[in-house]
Design an enzyme around this catalytic site. Structure first.
Site, PDB file in Angstrom:
ATOM      1  N   GLY A  51      -1.092  32.212 -26.140  1.00 29.52           N
ATOM      2  CA  GLY A  51      -0.477  33.371 -25.490  1.00 29.52           C
ATOM      3  C   GLY A  51      -0.212  33.071 -24.031  1.00 29.52           C
ATOM      4  O   GLY A  51       0.076  31.938 -23.657  1.00 29.52           O
ATOM      5  N   GLU A  52      -0.267  34.110 -23.208  1.00 28.89           N
ATOM      6  CA  GLU A  52      -0.045  34.023 -21.759  1.00 28.89           C
ATOM      7  C   GLU A  52       1.413  33.805 -21.381  1.00 28.89           C
ATOM      8  O   GLU A  52       1.784  33.947 -20.231  1.00 28.89           O
ATOM      9  CB  GLU A  52      -0.852  32.890 -21.098  1.00 28.89           C
ATOM     10  CG  GLU A  52      -2.336  32.929 -21.264  1.00 28.89           C
ATOM     11  CD  GLU A  52      -3.032  31.762 -20.574  1.00 28.89           C
ATOM     12  OE1 GLU A  52      -2.343  30.936 -19.920  1.00 28.89           O
ATOM     13  OE2 GLU A  52      -4.260  31.653 -20.684  1.00 28.89           O
ATOM     14  N   GLY A  53       2.251  33.386 -22.327  1.00 27.81           N
ATOM     15  CA  GLY A  53       3.586  32.908 -21.996  1.00 27.81           C
ATOM     16  C   GLY A  53       3.651  31.400 -21.976  1.00 27.81           C
ATOM     17  O   GLY A  53       4.676  30.819 -21.602  1.00 27.81           O
TER      18      GLY A  53
END
Length: 358
Positions: free
Chosen positions: A323-325
């Site tokens: 995740g997080e980008g």
């Protein structure tokens, strides 16, 4: 629920003449037809979004939305809720994966506190450094296993916050990221409710649950679906099952799409936000590039649900589940390369290269 929020109208990007010109330009570069594989439809898609035969990606923005979830108290994650605020600090300090990748690729990083259960000290904006925006609706959602996670007013506020954040960011490309312990549960719930997929097929290990933990997570999520069985419309489901960061991302996607920005979708959670946005305005999907296929099992179902939209096929398949980008940042150079090919690669005619054997 009644939502007091204006959803922007997203127009159809279909432009037969522009598409023909772009395809002609791609086909007449100094290469065999289709030789650049999936880079060619990617270049076509970016040209269509930006309305240009020579597209230029400008001032790309990485937007990471963070919030906490009442469901986390039910043990649906391998990590405690405190990790949400700790990771926000890590993003801002430059130590997280998305921070490193944003620096590497020249992506402006904005972290939004959409509903973290901790207050952050305001800090001055420093050019070239991650910025923090506080758009906190509340310090975390309610436990969706006992009733709606958000009120209609809270959900509408989060949507409006996402739209407002994007309106005030420069550039023509938006990369999506998120942080929130428990938010793979939210994505699983939205996927199951909106797409009619059995919950067991939508739910995985998230941050690393063992088999017993996954079984517990599925049981809790089943309670959430039952507790909110009447929430079947997109906004109702978002409010009942979602998180503040997911709702903020929905607003951000709608605004970016209305401005014809290229939207780079990260993994499972950001794809769930795009799903909701597309249920509200289907032409959102014309602006999206899906960065990677997550190792979280629900993501494959979600991407398959978006077919026949060709961009639902992700660019990368690296087993990512952070995740997080992070996946969006890793895919970013492919978008840059696609644009450079359109702008800079010579045509057969310009280079004086024969198009076929004599």
């Amino acid at each position: 629920m009644t939502f007091n929020c204006t959803i922007p109208v997203i127009s159809d990007l279909h432009d037969t003449a522009l598409t023909a010109r772009l395809q002609h330009r791609i086909d007449h570069k100094t290469k065999p037809l289709g030789a650049l594989g999936r880079l060619e439809p990617l270049a076509l898609r970016i040209g269509q979004i930006l309305g240009s035969e020579s597209p230029q990606l400008e001032h790309p923005q990485m937007l990471v939305c963070a919030a906490d979830h009442g469901l986390a108290a039910r043990g649906v994650s391998a990590y405690p809720s405190d990790v949400t605020w700790q990771m926000v600090e890590n993003f801002l300090a430059g130590g997280a994966a998305v921070s490193v990748l944003a620096r590497q690729h020249g992506l402006a990083l904005t972290v939004v506190d959409c509903g973290v259960a901790r207050d952050f000290a305001l800090r001055p904006a420093v050019p070239g450094q991650p910025q923090l925006l506080v758009r906190k609706v509340a310090p975390g959602t309610h436990d969706a296993s006992t009733g709606p996670a958000m009120t209609a007013a809270q959900c509408a506020q989060a949507l409006a916050n996402g739209m407002d954040v994007v309106r005030n960011l420069p550039g023509n490309a938006l990369l999506l990221g998120e942080m929130g312990i428990g938010n793979t549960s939210v994505a699983s719930l939205l996927l199951s409710r909106l797409c009619g997929i059995p919950l067991d097929e939508c739910t995985g290990a998230g941050t690393g649950l063992d088999a017993a933990g996954v079984a517990r997570k599925r049981a809790v999520l089943a309670q959430a679906l039952q507790a909110n069985e009447g929430a079947v419309e997109p906004l109702d489901a978002l409010a009942a099952l979602g998180g503040f960061e997911v709702a903020t991302l929905v607003g951000a996607v709608l605004q970016a799409a209305s401005e014809r920005r290229v939207i780079v979708v990260d993994g499972f959670i950001t794809s769930a936000a795009v799903l909701v946005a597309a249920r509200l305005q289907p032409h959102v999907l014309q602006r999206c590039v899906f960065a990677h296929g997550s190792a979280e099992p629900g993501h494959a179902h979600l991407l398959a649900h978006l077919v026949p939209h060709p961009q639902a096929r992700p660019l990368l398949d690296m087993g990512l589940r952070l995740g997080e980008g992070s996946g969006a940042a890793l895919a970013w150079p492919l978008l840059q390369s696609a644009c450079c090919i359109l702008r800079e690669m010579a045509s057969f005619e310009a280079a004086g290269v024969a198009t076929q054997a004599a």
